[in-house]
Design an enzyme around this catalytic site. Structure first.
Site, PDB file in Angstrom:
ATOM      1  N   ARG A 121      50.397  31.534  24.544  1.00 37.94           N
ATOM      2  CA  ARG A 121      50.692  32.527  25.590  1.00 37.94           C
ATOM      3  C   ARG A 121      52.195  32.769  25.661  1.00 37.94           C
ATOM      4  O   ARG A 121      52.663  33.902  25.790  1.00 37.94           O
ATOM      5  CB  ARG A 121      50.160  32.058  26.954  1.00 37.94           C
ATOM      6  CG  ARG A 121      48.643  32.068  27.056  1.00 37.94           C
ATOM      7  CD  ARG A 121      48.169  31.914  28.497  1.00 37.94           C
ATOM      8  NE  ARG A 121      48.497  30.614  29.085  1.00 37.94           N
ATOM      9  CZ  ARG A 121      47.741  29.520  28.973  1.00 37.94           C
ATOM     10  NH1 ARG A 121      46.616  29.561  28.295  1.00 37.94           N
ATOM     11  NH2 ARG A 121      48.097  28.387  29.551  1.00 37.94           N
ATOM     12  N   LYS A 142      52.204  42.498  42.646  1.00 41.69           N
ATOM     13  CA  LYS A 142      50.923  43.189  42.446  1.00 41.69           C
ATOM     14  C   LYS A 142      49.768  42.371  43.000  1.00 41.69           C
ATOM     15  O   LYS A 142      49.768  41.137  42.906  1.00 41.69           O
ATOM     16  CB  LYS A 142      50.691  43.426  40.954  1.00 41.69           C
ATOM     17  CG  LYS A 142      49.456  44.283  40.680  1.00 41.69           C
ATOM     18  CD  LYS A 142      49.010  44.224  39.236  1.00 41.69           C
ATOM     19  CE  LYS A 142      47.963  43.143  39.041  1.00 41.69           C
ATOM     20  NZ  LYS A 142      47.374  43.152  37.683  1.00 41.69           N
ATOM     21  N   GLU A 163      46.702  47.705  44.353  1.00 41.91           N
ATOM     22  CA  GLU A 163      45.751  48.053  43.293  1.00 41.91           C
ATOM     23  C   GLU A 163      44.296  47.872  43.723  1.00 41.91           C
ATOM     24  O   GLU A 163      43.731  46.785  43.595  1.00 41.91           O
ATOM     25  CB  GLU A 163      46.023  47.193  42.034  1.00 41.91           C
ATOM     26  CG  GLU A 163      45.082  47.529  40.892  1.00 41.91           C
ATOM     27  CD  GLU A 163      45.317  46.702  39.630  1.00 41.91           C
ATOM     28  OE1 GLU A 163      46.056  45.708  39.675  1.00 41.91           O
ATOM     29  OE2 GLU A 163      44.747  47.064  38.590  1.00 41.91           O
ATOM     30  N   LYS A 185      48.398  51.737  42.762  1.00 35.73           N
ATOM     31  CA  LYS A 185      47.902  51.568  41.387  1.00 35.73           C
ATOM     32  C   LYS A 185      46.381  51.748  41.395  1.00 35.73           C
ATOM     33  O   LYS A 185      45.629  50.776  41.546  1.00 35.73           O
ATOM     34  CB  LYS A 185      48.294  50.171  40.869  1.00 35.73           C
ATOM     35  CG  LYS A 185      47.749  49.853  39.490  1.00 35.73           C
ATOM     36  CD  LYS A 185      48.442  48.647  38.876  1.00 35.73           C
ATOM     37  CE  LYS A 185      47.776  48.230  37.588  1.00 35.73           C
ATOM     38  NZ  LYS A 185      48.577  47.280  36.807  1.00 35.73           N
TER      39      LYS A 185
HETATM   40  P1  13P Z   1      44.459  47.396  32.610  1.00 40.55           P
HETATM   41  O1  13P Z   1      45.424  48.513  32.345  1.00 40.55           O
HETATM   42  O2  13P Z   1      44.084  46.606  31.378  1.00 40.55           O
HETATM   43  O3  13P Z   1      43.269  47.833  33.405  1.00 40.55           O
HETATM   44  O4  13P Z   1      45.206  46.349  33.512  1.00 40.55           O
HETATM   45  C1  13P Z   1      45.955  46.796  34.569  1.00 40.55           C
HETATM   46  C2  13P Z   1      46.134  45.692  35.509  1.00 40.55           C
HETATM   47  O5  13P Z   1      47.230  45.302  35.787  1.00 40.55           O
HETATM   48  C3  13P Z   1      44.946  45.078  36.111  1.00 40.55           C
HETATM   49  O6  13P Z   1      45.306  44.341  37.226  1.00 40.55           O
END
Ligand code: 13P
Length: 357
Positions: free
Chosen positions: A46, A136, A177, A219
């Site tokens: 990672r 986030k 998000e 988002k």
């Molecule tokens: P994806 O663009 O792969 O959907 O991931 C965005 C993301 O940050 C999910 O939390």
């Protein structure tokens, strides 16, 4: 609250037609993606992969901010340089995923609620001291018969709003998000209906929890038909449905909307973002940007496969996708830009790509 600083950071995150790079996969998610490609699921793998990403030449020309995972924000390059120093030297704003994952919701079969509020104030303080300027939190909403339920929607919206308020108190811009998942046979119209209800509920809670809209980024998912829906709308139809939904629900005070990719191929995500900007950019109150993980990283990961010798080619694939999305923000993306043979494979199979999550 640090209003001017928050507003400034939020604006910078969507300035200059750049976007966000989500590289905050949790260890279990990262392991799933590595396992598919035969990459060892270790801390070192990672670390090496994240070093590959952050040392990509020219990354800061397309990427305004990078979202890291707790393990990554503490890691170094092989030569000992902290990864966060590499990013800040490239002019990239540091972000951090602060939710602790979506867990099954009691009394709500098939639905999840995102956790991570306990101790969040202290964690935000530490991340801020480390240099993070935004955070986030991802909520997931499944579409199905009677889903999402009101209980799932409200629990997730309230958690998102409480997280956002705590971020702003700590001087971090919250990236909010709420993801309506692509999995399922549902139509684009059903996705639009669900996304509209989700966004209305989220913005109501943001208001109730006194979140400053000027100092946040939304988002959301694009409005898409389910992965197994027989009718798959055109790029322009997706662009129209998505922007119509956002115009009905997202207040003009929000500086930017940065989409997640959700399992779309990189090319489709770029094409759809492009179509929205071609058709609506000059008439919208907020910037339409990107905050992709898979739609930027997947081709690079497939090329890398854990091999040092593949790093330069993988970085080229990564920067290519990042640039395509900047161009899409300008409304100048064309599929002819996709001329690299290394970027085929999973991109033609969105169902498989979505499954990699
Ligand atoms: P994806 O663009 O792969 O959907 O991931 C965005 C993301 O940050 C999910 O939390």
């Amino acid at each position: 609250m640090h209003a001017p600083g928050l507003i400034d950071t939020a604006r910078k995150l969507v300035a200059d037609d750049k976007g966000l790079l989500a590289m905050d996969e949790s260890n279990p998610t990262c392991s799933k993606r590595f396992a598919k490609l035969g990459i060892p699921q270790t801390v070192e793998a990672r670390r090496a992969y994240r070093e590959l990403i952050v040392t990509t030449p020219g990354l800061g020309e397309s990427i305004s901010g990078a979202i890291l995972y707790d393990e990554t924000i503490r890691q170094q390059k092989k030569d000992g340089t902290p990864l966060i120093k590499v990013l800040t030297d490239a002019g990239i704003i540091l972000g951090i995923k602060v939710d602790t994952g979506a867990k099954s919701q009691a009394g709500h079969p098939g639905e999840k609620v995102t956790e991570g509020l306990d101790g969040l104030r202290d964690r935000l303080k530490e991340y801020s001291q480390m240099g993070a300027r935004f955070a986030k939190w991802r909520a997931v909403l499944a579409v199905g018969d009677g889903l999402p339920s009101r209980g799932c929607l409200e629990a997730n919206a309230q958690a998102l709003a409480r997280y956002a308020a705590l971020c702003q108190e700590a001087g971090l811009v919250p990236v909010v998000e709420p993801e309506v998942l692509m999995a399922g046979e549902h139509t684009l119209e059903r996705c639009r209906e669900v996304t509209e209800e989700v966004l209305r509920t989220v913005f109501h809670q943001l208001y109730v929890q006194r979140v400053m809209l000027e100092g946040m980024i939304l988002k959301p998912n694009m409005v898409l038909p389910g992965l197994t829906c027989p009718r798959q709308e055109t790029v322009d139809e997706v662009a129209d449905a998505t922007v119509k939904c956002l115009l009905r629900t997202v207040p003009a005070a929000v500086p930017g909307v940065a989409f997640l990719s959700g399992g779309q191929s990189g090319e489709l995500a770029s094409a759809r973002l492009n179509a929205m900007n071609v058709r609506f950019k000059t008439r919208l109150p907020w910037a339409l940007a990107f905050s992709f993980a898979r739609a930027i990283q997947q081709p690079a990961l497939e090329i890398w496969r854990g091999e040092e010798a593949n790093v330069p080619a993988a970085q080229q694939a990564l920067i290519h996708r990042a640039r395509c999305n900047c161009v899409a923000r300008l409304g100048e993306y064309h599929t002819a830009m996709e001329n690299s043979p290394e970027m085929t494979s999973l991109r033609d199979n969105p169902a498989e790509l979505a499954e990699v999550r």
